[in-house]
Design a protein around this motif. Structure first.
Motif, short mmCIF file in Angstrom:
data_model
loop_
_atom_site.label_atom_id
_atom_site.label_comp_id
_atom_site.label_asym_id
_atom_site.label_seq_id
_atom_site.Cartn_x
_atom_site.Cartn_y
_atom_site.Cartn_z
N ARG A 159 3.91 -0.80 -49.25
CA ARG A 159 4.40 -2.11 -49.72
C ARG A 159 5.90 -2.09 -49.98
O ARG A 159 6.58 -3.08 -49.75
CB ARG A 159 3.68 -2.52 -51.00
CG ARG A 159 2.17 -2.66 -50.84
CD ARG A 159 1.55 -3.28 -52.09
NE ARG A 159 1.75 -2.47 -53.30
CZ ARG A 159 2.36 -2.92 -54.41
NH1 ARG A 159 2.82 -4.16 -54.47
NH2 ARG A 159 2.48 -2.12 -55.46
N PHE A 160 6.41 -0.98 -50.48
CA PHE A 160 7.83 -0.87 -50.83
C PHE A 160 8.53 0.04 -49.83
O PHE A 160 7.94 1.01 -49.34
CB PHE A 160 8.00 -0.27 -52.23
CG PHE A 160 7.58 -1.16 -53.36
CD1 PHE A 160 6.86 -2.32 -53.18
CD2 PHE A 160 7.92 -0.80 -54.67
CE1 PHE A 160 6.47 -3.13 -54.23
CE2 PHE A 160 7.55 -1.59 -55.74
CZ PHE A 160 6.82 -2.75 -55.53
N ASP A 170 3.23 -4.93 -60.73
CA ASP A 170 4.57 -4.47 -60.38
C ASP A 170 5.62 -5.02 -61.35
O ASP A 170 6.80 -4.64 -61.27
CB ASP A 170 4.95 -4.90 -58.96
CG ASP A 170 4.09 -4.23 -57.90
OD1 ASP A 170 3.69 -4.94 -56.95
OD2 ASP A 170 3.83 -3.02 -58.02
N SER A 184 1.09 4.04 -55.70
CA SER A 184 0.77 2.63 -55.90
C SER A 184 1.65 1.68 -55.10
O SER A 184 1.32 0.50 -54.96
CB SER A 184 0.85 2.28 -57.39
OG SER A 184 2.16 2.45 -57.87
N VAL A 185 2.77 2.16 -54.57
CA VAL A 185 3.66 1.28 -53.81
C VAL A 185 3.74 1.65 -52.33
O VAL A 185 4.39 0.95 -51.56
CB VAL A 185 5.08 1.25 -54.41
CG1 VAL A 185 5.03 0.94 -55.90
CG2 VAL A 185 5.86 2.52 -54.14
N LYS A 186 3.11 2.72 -51.94
CA LYS A 186 3.15 3.15 -50.53
C LYS A 186 2.60 2.04 -49.64
O LYS A 186 1.56 1.46 -49.92
CB LYS A 186 2.33 4.43 -50.34
CG LYS A 186 3.04 5.68 -50.80
CD LYS A 186 2.19 6.91 -50.55
CE LYS A 186 2.90 8.17 -51.04
NZ LYS A 186 2.06 9.38 -50.89
N TYR A 235 13.33 -2.65 -63.33
CA TYR A 235 13.55 -1.65 -62.30
C TYR A 235 14.95 -1.05 -62.45
O TYR A 235 15.93 -1.79 -62.57
CB TYR A 235 13.38 -2.27 -60.91
CG TYR A 235 11.93 -2.47 -60.54
CD1 TYR A 235 11.16 -3.45 -61.17
CD2 TYR A 235 11.32 -1.66 -59.59
CE1 TYR A 235 9.82 -3.62 -60.85
CE2 TYR A 235 9.97 -1.84 -59.26
CZ TYR A 235 9.24 -2.81 -59.90
OH TYR A 235 7.91 -2.98 -59.57
N LEU A 280 3.88 -8.12 -53.42
CA LEU A 280 4.00 -7.82 -54.85
C LEU A 280 2.75 -8.23 -55.62
O LEU A 280 2.09 -9.22 -55.29
CB LEU A 280 5.23 -8.51 -55.43
CG LEU A 280 6.55 -7.79 -55.08
CD1 LEU A 280 7.73 -8.73 -55.27
CD2 LEU A 280 6.71 -6.55 -55.95
N TYR A 328 7.54 8.09 -52.25
CA TYR A 328 7.02 6.94 -52.98
C TYR A 328 5.87 7.36 -53.89
O TYR A 328 5.11 8.28 -53.58
CB TYR A 328 6.48 5.89 -52.00
CG TYR A 328 7.51 5.36 -51.04
CD1 TYR A 328 7.68 5.95 -49.79
CD2 TYR A 328 8.32 4.27 -51.38
CE1 TYR A 328 8.63 5.47 -48.89
CE2 TYR A 328 9.27 3.80 -50.49
CZ TYR A 328 9.42 4.39 -49.26
OH TYR A 328 10.37 3.91 -48.39
N MET A 344 10.56 -4.84 -51.57
CA MET A 344 9.24 -4.88 -52.18
C MET A 344 8.45 -6.04 -51.58
O MET A 344 8.84 -7.20 -51.73
CB MET A 344 9.36 -5.05 -53.70
CG MET A 344 10.26 -4.01 -54.36
SD MET A 344 10.26 -4.12 -56.16
CE MET A 344 11.02 -5.71 -56.39
N VAL A 360 9.25 5.34 -58.88
CA VAL A 360 8.79 4.42 -57.85
C VAL A 360 9.07 4.97 -56.46
O VAL A 360 8.17 5.07 -55.63
CB VAL A 360 9.45 3.03 -58.00
CG1 VAL A 360 9.03 2.11 -56.85
CG2 VAL A 360 9.12 2.41 -59.34
N SER A 386 7.81 -11.36 -51.95
CA SER A 386 8.72 -10.23 -51.71
C SER A 386 10.01 -10.39 -52.49
O SER A 386 10.44 -11.52 -52.79
CB SER A 386 9.06 -10.14 -50.21
OG SER A 386 7.92 -9.91 -49.43
#
Length: 123
Positions: free
Chosen positions: A67-68, A90, A63-65, A94, A86, A60, A83, A48, A17
């Motif tokens: 998780r982020f 990723d 791909s990050v729903k 950023y 990971l 979001y 995040m 993102v 993370s």
């Protein structure tokens, strides 16, 4: 005028993370929607996450729903990107960005950008 400075990037193993922060200057920060974008080597910058000016609306990329998590603290003029879980994919620089009005998904809709912070996820 809003100036943005990201921090919190680094090297992390897959499954780990990181928490990115974006510090904003300007007394009108609380009126801006904020977004996080990323750019991987050889790829275009991509959306993102984004958050409304009050923080009640978050968005979001698929791909990050799950998780982020994007959040903001208007009293501190800051927005965050937590995040978790990971993955090597990723890995990217950023960027945080600000725009007046509602959150948006497209680069050109944002008025102000930070300089970026590198996130590297090793496998």
């Amino acid at each position: 005028q809003v100036q943005l400075v990201e921090s919190g990037g680094g090297l992390v193993q897959a499954g780990g993370s990181l928490r990115l922060s974006c510090a904003a200057s300007g007394r009108t920060f609380s009126t801006y929607a904020m977004g996080w974008f990323r750019q991987a080597p050889g790829k275009e910058r991509e959306f993102v996450a984004a958050i409304s000016w009050r923080g009640g609306g978050t968005f979001y990329t698929n791909s990050v729903k799950g998780r982020f998590t994007i959040s903001r603290d208007n009293a501190k003029n800051a927005v965050y990107l937590q995040m978790n879980s990971l993955k090597p994919e990723d890995t990217a620089v950023y960027y945080c960005a600000a725009r007046g009005g509602s959150p948006a998904y497209l680069e050109y809709e944002y008025d102000y950008w930070g300089q970026g912070t590198q996130v590297t996820v090793s496998s």
